[in-house]
Design a protein around this motif. Structure first.
Motif, PDB file in Angstrom:
ATOM      1  N   HIS A 192       0.741  -1.232   0.010  1.00 44.38           N
ATOM      2  CA  HIS A 192      -0.166  -0.045  -0.064  1.00 44.38           C
ATOM      3  C   HIS A 192       0.923   1.205  -0.052  1.00 44.38           C
ATOM      4  CE1 HIS A 192      -3.385   2.444   0.779  1.00 44.38           C
ATOM      5  NE2 HIS A 192      -2.855   2.884   1.916  1.00 44.38           N
ATOM      6  N   ILE A 193       1.847   1.194   0.826  1.00 42.32           N
ATOM      7  CA  ILE A 193       2.706   2.475   0.782  1.00 42.32           C
ATOM      8  C   ILE A 193       3.519   2.772  -0.303  1.00 42.32           C
ATOM      9  CG2 ILE A 193       4.850   3.277   1.834  1.00 42.32           C
ATOM     10  CD1 ILE A 193       3.884   2.176   4.566  1.00 42.32           C
ATOM     11  N   VAL A 194       4.143   1.615  -0.927  1.00 41.63           N
ATOM     12  CA  VAL A 194       4.706   1.617  -2.273  1.00 41.63           C
ATOM     13  C   VAL A 194       3.924   2.046  -3.203  1.00 41.63           C
ATOM     14  CG1 VAL A 194       6.074   0.311  -3.902  1.00 41.63           C
ATOM     15  CG2 VAL A 194       6.506   0.006  -1.646  1.00 41.63           C
ATOM     16  N   ALA A 195       2.525   1.481  -3.394  1.00 41.98           N
ATOM     17  CA  ALA A 195       1.605   1.826  -4.497  1.00 41.98           C
ATOM     18  C   ALA A 195       1.219   3.203  -4.216  1.00 41.98           C
ATOM     19  CB  ALA A 195       0.413   0.986  -4.420  1.00 41.98           C
ATOM     20  N   ASN A 196       1.059   3.832  -2.977  1.00 44.37           N
ATOM     21  CA  ASN A 196       0.813   5.213  -2.897  1.00 44.37           C
ATOM     22  C   ASN A 196       1.922   6.255  -2.801  1.00 44.37           C
ATOM     23  OD1 ASN A 196      -1.867   4.865  -2.946  1.00 44.37           O
ATOM     24  ND2 ASN A 196      -1.819   4.225  -0.879  1.00 44.37           N
ATOM     25  N   GLU A 197       3.154   5.918  -2.674  1.00 47.75           N
ATOM     26  CA  GLU A 197       4.351   6.557  -2.422  1.00 47.75           C
ATOM     27  C   GLU A 197       4.390   7.514  -3.463  1.00 47.75           C
ATOM     28  OE1 GLU A 197       7.132   7.947  -0.592  1.00 47.75           O
ATOM     29  OE2 GLU A 197       6.193   6.462   0.222  1.00 47.75           O
ATOM     30  N   PRO A 198       4.430   7.265  -4.830  1.00 48.85           N
ATOM     31  CA  PRO A 198       4.264   8.556  -5.891  1.00 48.85           C
ATOM     32  C   PRO A 198       3.334   9.421  -5.787  1.00 48.85           C
ATOM     33  CG  PRO A 198       4.607   6.094  -6.801  1.00 48.85           C
ATOM     34  CD  PRO A 198       4.101   6.238  -5.552  1.00 48.85           C
ATOM     35  N   SER A 199       2.024   9.303  -5.479  1.00 50.64           N
ATOM     36  CA  SER A 199       0.884  10.166  -5.200  1.00 50.64           C
ATOM     37  C   SER A 199       1.344  10.954  -4.007  1.00 50.64           C
ATOM     38  CB  SER A 199      -0.172   9.460  -5.201  1.00 50.64           C
ATOM     39  OG  SER A 199      -0.402   8.699  -4.240  1.00 50.64           O
ATOM     40  N   LEU A 200       1.702  10.288  -3.081  1.00 49.21           N
ATOM     41  CA  LEU A 200       2.189  10.982  -1.614  1.00 49.21           C
ATOM     42  C   LEU A 200       3.370  11.968  -2.287  1.00 49.21           C
ATOM     43  CD1 LEU A 200       1.614  11.700   1.349  1.00 49.21           C
ATOM     44  CD2 LEU A 200       3.158   9.890   1.509  1.00 49.21           C
ATOM     45  N   ALA A 201       4.427  11.660  -2.872  1.00 55.81           N
ATOM     46  CA  ALA A 201       5.440  12.506  -3.112  1.00 55.81           C
ATOM     47  C   ALA A 201       4.879  13.451  -4.064  1.00 55.81           C
ATOM     48  CB  ALA A 201       6.572  11.680  -3.919  1.00 55.81           C
ATOM     49  N   TYR A 213       1.881  14.804  -4.301  1.00 55.08           N
ATOM     50  CA  TYR A 213       1.138  15.802  -3.451  1.00 55.08           C
ATOM     51  C   TYR A 213       2.007  16.698  -2.672  1.00 55.08           C
ATOM     52  CZ  TYR A 213      -1.660  17.659   0.506  1.00 55.08           C
ATOM     53  OH  TYR A 213      -2.262  18.107   1.498  1.00 55.08           O
ATOM     54  N   ARG A 214       3.402  16.092  -2.014  1.00 53.67           N
ATOM     55  CA  ARG A 214       4.054  16.948  -1.258  1.00 53.67           C
ATOM     56  C   ARG A 214       4.712  18.041  -2.178  1.00 53.67           C
ATOM     57  NH1 ARG A 214       2.128  16.336   3.536  1.00 53.67           N
ATOM     58  NH2 ARG A 214       2.519  14.395   4.293  1.00 53.67           N
ATOM     59  N   LEU A 215       4.967  17.406  -3.341  1.00 56.19           N
ATOM     60  CA  LEU A 215       5.616  18.573  -4.328  1.00 56.19           C
ATOM     61  C   LEU A 215       4.779  19.465  -4.988  1.00 56.19           C
ATOM     62  CD1 LEU A 215       7.872  15.933  -6.653  1.00 56.19           C
ATOM     63  CD2 LEU A 215       8.522  18.072  -5.278  1.00 56.19           C
ATOM     64  N   GLN A 216       3.495  19.221  -4.886  1.00 52.36           N
ATOM     65  CA  GLN A 216       2.549  20.221  -5.439  1.00 52.36           C
ATOM     66  C   GLN A 216       2.256  21.240  -4.099  1.00 52.36           C
ATOM     67  OE1 GLN A 216      -1.242  18.770  -5.486  1.00 52.36           O
ATOM     68  NE2 GLN A 216      -2.325  20.563  -6.311  1.00 52.36           N
ATOM     69  N   GLU A 217       2.252  20.838  -2.981  1.00 55.29           N
ATOM     70  CA  GLU A 217       2.177  21.677  -1.890  1.00 55.29           C
ATOM     71  C   GLU A 217       3.227  22.479  -1.687  1.00 55.29           C
ATOM     72  OE1 GLU A 217       2.430  19.636   2.186  1.00 55.29           O
ATOM     73  OE2 GLU A 217       0.160  20.155   2.395  1.00 55.29           O
ATOM     74  N   HIS A 218       4.330  22.114  -1.825  1.00 62.30           N
ATOM     75  CA  HIS A 218       5.580  22.767  -1.604  1.00 62.30           C
ATOM     76  C   HIS A 218       5.616  23.887  -2.741  1.00 62.30           C
ATOM     77  CE1 HIS A 218       9.631  24.178  -1.215  1.00 62.30           C
ATOM     78  NE2 HIS A 218       9.758  24.054  -2.726  1.00 62.30           N
ATOM     79  N   VAL A 219       5.323  23.634  -4.091  1.00 67.58           N
ATOM     80  CA  VAL A 219       5.274  24.459  -5.253  1.00 67.58           C
ATOM     81  C   VAL A 219       4.351  25.668  -5.046  1.00 67.58           C
ATOM     82  CG1 VAL A 219       4.770  24.639  -7.571  1.00 67.58           C
ATOM     83  CG2 VAL A 219       6.411  22.849  -7.099  1.00 67.58           C
ATOM     84  N   ARG A 220       2.959  25.090  -4.369  1.00 68.27           N
ATOM     85  CA  ARG A 220       1.950  26.100  -4.341  1.00 68.27           C
ATOM     86  C   ARG A 220       2.395  27.232  -3.293  1.00 68.27           C
ATOM     87  NH1 ARG A 220      -1.919  25.687  -0.652  1.00 68.27           N
ATOM     88  NH2 ARG A 220      -1.635  23.263  -0.161  1.00 68.27           N
ATOM     89  N   LYS A 221       3.034  26.719  -2.308  1.00 62.28           N
ATOM     90  CA  LYS A 221       3.328  27.562  -1.131  1.00 62.28           C
ATOM     91  C   LYS A 221       4.791  28.415  -1.572  1.00 62.28           C
ATOM     92  CE  LYS A 221       1.970  25.017   2.804  1.00 62.28           C
ATOM     93  NZ  LYS A 221       2.302  24.151   3.866  1.00 62.28           N
TER      94      LYS A 221
END
Length: 159
Positions: A25-34, A36-44
């Motif tokens: 589950h972590i491996v499958a969702n890791e790219p989307s979490l990454a 998401y974190r990138l998008q959040e950083h870029v937005r801020k």
């Protein structure tokens, strides 16, 4: 005992499969979490970065304008180095003008001493005429006035 071994084995298998499932589950969702974190950083971080870039561009334009001003000032100063001869000529002309003005004042004062007894001068002080200012005419009038004065002074000295 076989039942307890089977239950231990079953517990161990269950834990292993849960961990594998959790890891999947972590491996499958890791790219989307990454992402998401990138998008959040870029937005801020994007808006402050864009503001900084605009400010840097504005400061660059101001700096470029000031550099042009400095280059222009340096050129003007270098041009002034070549103007020394002109300034010396101006200074000489000013000295000559002051000297000539002093000579004119001296001559005028000397004439006033001699002309103070002139009848014509005393008479002309009482006569007021509003004549237009004609430069070529004023020389003729001055010459005629001088002739009249000299004739008047000759006439008073001969009597």
């Amino acid at each position: 005992m076989s039942f307890s071994t089977d239950s231990d084995l079953e517990v161990k298998v269950r834990k292993a499969t849960e961990r594998i499932s959790e890891n999947m589950h972590i491996v499958a969702n890791e790219p989307s979490l990454a992402f998401y974190r990138l998008q959040e950083h870029v937005r801020k971080a994007l808006n402050p970065m864009v503001d900084r870039k605009i400010e840097v561009q504005r400061l660059h334009q101001e700096l470029q304008g000031r550099c042009y001003d400095i280059e222009y000032a340096v050129g003007a100063i270098k041009g002034m180095e070549n103007a020394e001869e002109s300034f010396m000529n101006i200074q000489d002309h000013l000295r000559n003008a002051i000297f000539l003005k002093q000579q004119l004042k001296y001559e005028e004062a000397r004439r006033k001493k001699n002309d103070s007894s002139s009848v014509y001068k005393r008479l002309s002080a009482h006569i007021t005429l509003d004549l237009p200012d004609l430069p070529e005419f004023s020389d003729v009038v001055r010459e005629t006035a001088n002739r009249v004065e000299s004739m008047m002074s000759k006439a008073t000295h001969s009597n």
